[in-house]
Design a protein around this motif. Sequence first.
Motif, PDB file in Angstrom:
ATOM      1  N   ALA A 118       0.980  -1.214  -0.010  1.00  0.00           N
ATOM      2  CA  ALA A 118       0.030  -0.074  -0.003  1.00  0.00           C
ATOM      3  C   ALA A 118       0.856   1.143  -0.210  1.00  0.00           C
ATOM      4  CB  ALA A 118      -1.060  -0.126   1.075  1.00  0.00           C
ATOM      5  N   CYS A 119       2.035   1.284   0.915  1.00  0.00           N
ATOM      6  CA  CYS A 119       2.487   2.721   1.058  1.00  0.00           C
ATOM      7  C   CYS A 119       4.003   2.460   0.532  1.00  0.00           C
ATOM      8  CB  CYS A 119       2.438   3.221   2.465  1.00  0.00           C
ATOM      9  SG  CYS A 119       3.505   1.970   3.696  1.00  0.00           S
ATOM     10  N   GLY A 120       4.257   1.258   0.458  1.00  0.00           N
ATOM     11  CA  GLY A 120       5.733   1.088   0.132  1.00  0.00           C
ATOM     12  C   GLY A 120       6.809   1.123   1.162  1.00  0.00           C
ATOM     13  N   ALA A 121       6.339   1.157   2.542  1.00  0.00           N
ATOM     14  CA  ALA A 121       7.400   1.015   3.510  1.00  0.00           C
ATOM     15  C   ALA A 121       8.206   0.082   3.645  1.00  0.00           C
ATOM     16  CB  ALA A 121       6.390   1.493   4.847  1.00  0.00           C
ATOM     17  N   CYS A 171      -3.778   8.103   5.261  1.00  0.00           N
ATOM     18  CA  CYS A 171      -3.901   8.505   4.024  1.00  0.00           C
ATOM     19  C   CYS A 171      -2.710   7.887   3.089  1.00  0.00           C
ATOM     20  CB  CYS A 171      -3.515  10.183   3.725  1.00  0.00           C
ATOM     21  SG  CYS A 171      -4.775  11.039   4.817  1.00  0.00           S
ATOM     22  N   GLN A 172      -2.034   6.848   3.592  1.00  0.00           N
ATOM     23  CA  GLN A 172      -1.187   6.159   2.727  1.00  0.00           C
ATOM     24  C   GLN A 172      -1.823   4.747   2.753  1.00  0.00           C
ATOM     25  OE1 GLN A 172       2.640   6.402   4.507  1.00  0.00           O
ATOM     26  NE2 GLN A 172       3.506   7.832   3.064  1.00  0.00           N
ATOM     27  N   HIS A 173      -2.835   4.467   3.262  1.00  0.00           N
ATOM     28  CA  HIS A 173      -3.391   3.174   3.297  1.00  0.00           C
ATOM     29  C   HIS A 173      -5.142   3.315   3.083  1.00  0.00           C
ATOM     30  CE1 HIS A 173       0.101   2.772   5.429  1.00  0.00           C
ATOM     31  NE2 HIS A 173       0.198   1.506   4.897  1.00  0.00           N
ATOM     32  N   VAL A 174      -5.259   3.433   1.542  1.00  0.00           N
ATOM     33  CA  VAL A 174      -6.571   3.717   1.161  1.00  0.00           C
ATOM     34  C   VAL A 174      -7.442   2.885   0.989  1.00  0.00           C
ATOM     35  CG1 VAL A 174      -5.770   6.026   0.083  1.00  0.00           C
ATOM     36  CG2 VAL A 174      -5.869   3.820  -1.106  1.00  0.00           C
ATOM     37  N   GLY A 175      -7.216   1.560   1.165  1.00  0.00           N
ATOM     38  CA  GLY A 175      -8.220   0.272   1.185  1.00  0.00           C
ATOM     39  C   GLY A 175      -8.764   0.134  -0.095  1.00  0.00           C
ATOM     40  N   LYS A 176      -9.965  -0.339  -0.133  1.00  0.00           N
ATOM     41  CA  LYS A 176     -10.817  -0.682  -1.377  1.00  0.00           C
ATOM     42  C   LYS A 176     -11.981   0.379  -1.505  1.00  0.00           C
ATOM     43  CE  LYS A 176     -10.336  -5.536  -1.501  1.00  0.00           C
ATOM     44  NZ  LYS A 176     -10.631  -6.630  -0.455  1.00  0.00           N
ATOM     45  N   LYS A 177     -12.203   0.946  -2.907  1.00  0.00           N
ATOM     46  CA  LYS A 177     -12.906   1.812  -3.373  1.00  0.00           C
ATOM     47  C   LYS A 177     -14.390   1.612  -2.771  1.00  0.00           C
ATOM     48  CE  LYS A 177     -13.492   4.048  -7.893  1.00  0.00           C
ATOM     49  NZ  LYS A 177     -13.041   3.852  -9.163  1.00  0.00           N
ATOM     50  N   GLU A 178     -14.722   0.026  -2.893  1.00  0.00           N
ATOM     51  CA  GLU A 178     -16.136  -0.176  -2.541  1.00  0.00           C
ATOM     52  C   GLU A 178     -16.335  -0.023  -0.949  1.00  0.00           C
ATOM     53  OE1 GLU A 178     -13.556  -1.481  -4.930  1.00  0.00           O
ATOM     54  OE2 GLU A 178     -13.880  -3.432  -3.570  1.00  0.00           O
ATOM     55  N   ASP A 179     -15.384   0.137  -0.036  1.00  0.00           N
ATOM     56  CA  ASP A 179     -15.608   0.259   1.021  1.00  0.00           C
ATOM     57  C   ASP A 179     -16.033   1.538   1.682  1.00  0.00           C
ATOM     58  OD1 ASP A 179     -15.493  -0.122   3.883  1.00  0.00           O
ATOM     59  OD2 ASP A 179     -14.039  -1.846   3.817  1.00  0.00           O
ATOM     60  N   PHE A 222       2.865   7.782  -2.667  1.00  0.00           N
ATOM     61  CA  PHE A 222       2.591   8.502  -1.777  1.00  0.00           C
ATOM     62  C   PHE A 222       3.728   9.389  -0.737  1.00  0.00           C
ATOM     63  CE2 PHE A 222      -0.859   5.320  -1.628  1.00  0.00           C
ATOM     64  CZ  PHE A 222      -1.915   5.923  -1.557  1.00  0.00           C
ATOM     65  N   GLY A 223       4.744   9.497  -1.462  1.00  0.00           N
ATOM     66  CA  GLY A 223       5.933  10.231  -0.805  1.00  0.00           C
ATOM     67  C   GLY A 223       6.992   9.182  -0.454  1.00  0.00           C
ATOM     68  N   GLN A 224       8.090   9.823  -0.154  1.00  0.00           N
ATOM     69  CA  GLN A 224       9.127   9.157   0.481  1.00  0.00           C
ATOM     70  C   GLN A 224       9.211   8.448   1.718  1.00  0.00           C
ATOM     71  OE1 GLN A 224      12.096   8.049  -1.810  1.00  0.00           O
ATOM     72  NE2 GLN A 224      10.366   8.801  -3.355  1.00  0.00           N
ATOM     73  N   LEU A 225       8.528   9.356   2.373  1.00  0.00           N
ATOM     74  CA  LEU A 225       8.537   8.920   3.888  1.00  0.00           C
ATOM     75  C   LEU A 225       7.226   7.972   4.367  1.00  0.00           C
ATOM     76  CD1 LEU A 225       9.427  12.500   5.455  1.00  0.00           C
ATOM     77  CD2 LEU A 225      10.744  10.390   4.945  1.00  0.00           C
ATOM     78  N   LYS A 234       1.430  16.551   0.648  1.00  0.00           N
ATOM     79  CA  LYS A 234       1.946  16.938  -0.561  1.00  0.00           C
ATOM     80  C   LYS A 234       1.890  15.945  -1.861  1.00  0.00           C
ATOM     81  CE  LYS A 234       5.928  19.512  -2.995  1.00  0.00           C
ATOM     82  NZ  LYS A 234       4.923  19.629  -4.033  1.00  0.00           N
ATOM     83  N   ALA A 235       1.879  14.755  -1.378  1.00  0.00           N
ATOM     84  CA  ALA A 235       1.601  13.654  -2.493  1.00  0.00           C
ATOM     85  C   ALA A 235       0.249  13.577  -2.920  1.00  0.00           C
ATOM     86  CB  ALA A 235       2.070  12.490  -1.963  1.00  0.00           C
ATOM     87  N   TRP A 236      -0.941  14.120  -2.195  1.00  0.00           N
ATOM     88  CA  TRP A 236      -2.195  14.164  -2.446  1.00  0.00           C
ATOM     89  C   TRP A 236      -2.406  15.665  -3.210  1.00  0.00           C
ATOM     90  CZ3 TRP A 236      -6.223  10.635  -2.222  1.00  0.00           C
ATOM     91  CH2 TRP A 236      -5.814   9.575  -1.532  1.00  0.00           C
ATOM     92  N   GLU A 237      -1.523  16.221  -3.813  1.00  0.00           N
ATOM     93  CA  GLU A 237      -1.865  17.629  -4.375  1.00  0.00           C
ATOM     94  C   GLU A 237      -2.810  17.701  -5.271  1.00  0.00           C
ATOM     95  OE1 GLU A 237       1.994  19.182  -5.602  1.00  0.00           O
ATOM     96  OE2 GLU A 237       1.637  21.072  -4.960  1.00  0.00           O
ATOM     97  N   HIS A 238      -3.080  16.519  -5.959  1.00  0.00           N
ATOM     98  CA  HIS A 238      -4.179  16.589  -6.930  1.00  0.00           C
ATOM     99  C   HIS A 238      -5.601  16.501  -6.463  1.00  0.00           C
ATOM    100  CE1 HIS A 238      -3.701  12.409  -5.816  1.00  0.00           C
ATOM    101  NE2 HIS A 238      -4.783  12.134  -6.632  1.00  0.00           N
ATOM    102  N   GLN A 239      -5.661  16.357  -4.972  1.00  0.00           N
ATOM    103  CA  GLN A 239      -6.997  16.297  -4.450  1.00  0.00           C
ATOM    104  C   GLN A 239      -7.204  17.714  -3.571  1.00  0.00           C
ATOM    105  OE1 GLN A 239      -9.190  14.434  -5.613  1.00  0.00           O
ATOM    106  NE2 GLN A 239      -8.586  12.439  -6.028  1.00  0.00           N
TER     107      GLN A 239
END
Length: 169
Positions: free
Chosen positions: A9-12, A61-69, A122-125, A152-157
Amino acid sequence: MNEYIPCFACGAKSLNIEGEVHEYMLSAPGCWEMFNEVLAREYSDLRYWRGHQFTVDAYACQHVGKKEDSRALNSVNIHLASLHGVFEKGLSQAETPKLRERFSQFYKGKNLLDWLEPPSSFGQLTVFELWNNEDADLHFEIAQNWARSVWKAWEHQHDKIHELVSQID
Ligand SMILES: [Zn+2]
């Protein structure tokens, strides 16, 4: 076996373990474990507690889950609203839980919140940087940098969130 694997999800950089995950903030089990270990530090030590709201908002905000939920959809909207409050409106950490509560009460049951298409990155951190830090005095700063980077990663929203928050004022 590798000690770490990337969270899908977040790349961590996440502990490579089996285990439970959150019901709708879906992640690798190791990422969820690191988040919970960070929370445990925050609940038990005031120096860590100062960064708590950043931690919660950034992780959600880095773990958005499923669209249907709808729980996942609501959660992302609420925590982005919180980050908006902090980084655009200068809210203190003490004020963000109240904003989340107001936002959530306002939109509850109205079907007005949409699924927000997440960014490609979702950014580097991630929670790893916070989990990996053992200096209590640095905790707040790392959490803040993480949260800012996620916002910042969510800039488009940003415009969309701004509009949603302006309706509850
Ligand atoms: Zn993760």
